[in-house]
Design an enzyme around this catalytic site. Structure first.
Site, PDB file in Angstrom:
ATOM      1  N   ASP A 268       0.895  -1.153   0.000  1.00  0.00           N
ATOM      2  CA  ASP A 268       0.000   0.000   0.000  1.00  0.00           C
ATOM      3  C   ASP A 268       0.933   1.202   0.000  1.00  0.00           C
ATOM      4  O   ASP A 268       1.644   1.443   0.988  1.00  0.00           O
ATOM      5  CB  ASP A 268      -0.886  -0.027   1.246  1.00  0.00           C
ATOM      6  N   VAL A 269       0.956   1.961  -1.090  1.00  0.00           N
ATOM      7  CA  VAL A 269       1.960   3.016  -1.227  1.00  0.00           C
ATOM      8  C   VAL A 269       1.800   4.142  -0.207  1.00  0.00           C
ATOM      9  O   VAL A 269       2.707   4.960  -0.045  1.00  0.00           O
ATOM     10  CB  VAL A 269       1.971   3.608  -2.655  1.00  0.00           C
TER      11      VAL A 269
ATOM     12  N   ASN B 137       4.008   3.895 -10.282  1.00  0.00           N
ATOM     13  CA  ASN B 137       2.886   3.744 -11.206  1.00  0.00           C
ATOM     14  C   ASN B 137       1.534   3.700 -10.494  1.00  0.00           C
ATOM     15  O   ASN B 137       0.505   3.935 -11.122  1.00  0.00           O
ATOM     16  CB  ASN B 137       3.088   2.460 -12.029  1.00  0.00           C
TER      17      ASN B 137
ATOM     18  N   TYR C 280      -7.643  14.255  -8.742  1.00  0.00           N
ATOM     19  CA  TYR C 280      -6.618  13.587  -9.545  1.00  0.00           C
ATOM     20  C   TYR C 280      -5.690  14.609 -10.189  1.00  0.00           C
ATOM     21  O   TYR C 280      -4.461  14.486 -10.147  1.00  0.00           O
ATOM     22  CB  TYR C 280      -7.305  12.732 -10.615  1.00  0.00           C
TER      23      TYR C 280
ATOM     24  N   LYS D  55      -1.642  15.247  -9.658  1.00  0.00           N
ATOM     25  CA  LYS D  55      -0.702  15.104 -10.765  1.00  0.00           C
ATOM     26  C   LYS D  55       0.078  16.392 -11.028  1.00  0.00           C
ATOM     27  O   LYS D  55       1.257  16.352 -11.403  1.00  0.00           O
ATOM     28  CB  LYS D  55      -1.443  14.648 -12.027  1.00  0.00           C
TER      29      LYS D  55
ATOM     30  N   THR E 239      -7.440   1.289 -20.015  1.00  0.00           N
ATOM     31  CA  THR E 239      -7.517   0.624 -18.718  1.00  0.00           C
ATOM     32  C   THR E 239      -8.842   1.018 -18.073  1.00  0.00           C
ATOM     33  O   THR E 239      -9.524   1.943 -18.540  1.00  0.00           O
ATOM     34  CB  THR E 239      -6.372   1.065 -17.781  1.00  0.00           C
TER      35      THR E 239
END
Length: 245
Positions: free
Chosen positions: A58-59, A85, A150, A154, A185
């Site tokens: 879990d990052v 990623n 998001y 980013k 995806t």
């Protein structure tokens, strides 16, 4: 195309379409692969082949980063390459996005990348240097009102990447980013199945295959890109050009 023989690579978000593709392609180019994800990591490692292992990661967890890095070093030795990623996306504008979801996106996409760089930097120093690739997005280059969380994460990643590149330069650790366009995806689609970003009127009127974006990421990680650090590679199918009509 690329030769990563003997290189040790850790890929986060390895259970997704792009992450799995990266694991398979890096392994095919001779790398020892650590496929890191919250689930299905062993399945990805099996696809990548015998010189691959799966680790839970879990990052957003500093402890899990420490454990994943230790497991990688135990199996293969110091890390040479990190591909950040892993990502989380939640639709919503400035007024509609639930605060807890905004925080989750930031925690995964931004804080998770910071924790990854912090975790692997000592390992890369031990290896004499390395390459870190941050998988960013066109949402980090343009305004995306319905992707406020998001897009915020980013855009912030651009600053983190450049700061890390400058800070790690004397350790022979390169840090670069790849900004993909829309990849084929599940992240490309809303819950109702409609495309989040229509691509029919772009210069390249389709979503990118994961393999196409993986090639750019592998280039950034490779010796072919050894003179680049703090650099952003845009692979967006012409999205930045705007619609053709």
């Amino acid at each position: 195309m690329f030769d990563f023989t003997g290189k040790n690579v850790l890929i986060t978000g390895a259970s997704g379409a792009l992450g799995t593709t990266l694991a398979v392609q890096f392994a095919g180019a001779g790398a020892n692969v650590v496929a890191a994800a919250r689930s299905r990591y062993d399945e990805v490692a099996e696809k990548a082949g015998p010189n691959s292992i799966g680790v839970r990661l879990d990052v957003t967890s500093e402890a899990e980063w420490a454990a994943a890095t230790a497991r990688a070093e135990e199996r293969f030795g110091p890390l040479d390459i990190l591909v950040n990623n892993a990502a989380y996306l939640r639709l919503g504008n400035t007024e509609s996005i639930p605060l807890e979801e905004f925080r989750r996106v930031i925690d995964t996409n931004l804080t998770g990348t910071l924790l990854g760089i912090r975790a692997v930097a000592p390992s890369m120093r031990a290896a004499g240097g390395g390459a870190i690739v941050v998988v960013n997005s066109i949402a980090g280059l343009t305004a995306a009102p319905e992707l406020v969380a998001y897009s915020s994460s980013k855009w912030a990643l651009r600053g983190l990447m450049r700061a890390a590149a400058k800070g790690l330069a004397r350790d022979n650790i390169r840090v670069n980013a790849v900004h993909p366009g829309i990849i084929e995806t599940p992240l490309a689609y809303a819950p109702d199945g409609s495309p989040i970003v229509p691509v029919d009127n772009l210069a390249v009127p389709r979503n990118a295959a994961p393999e196409e974006i993986a090639d750019f990421i592998m280039f950034a990680a490779s010796e072919q890109a050894r003179f680049a650090t703090g650099t952003e590679i845009v692979a967006d199918g012409g999205y930045g050009l705007g619609p053709l009509d």
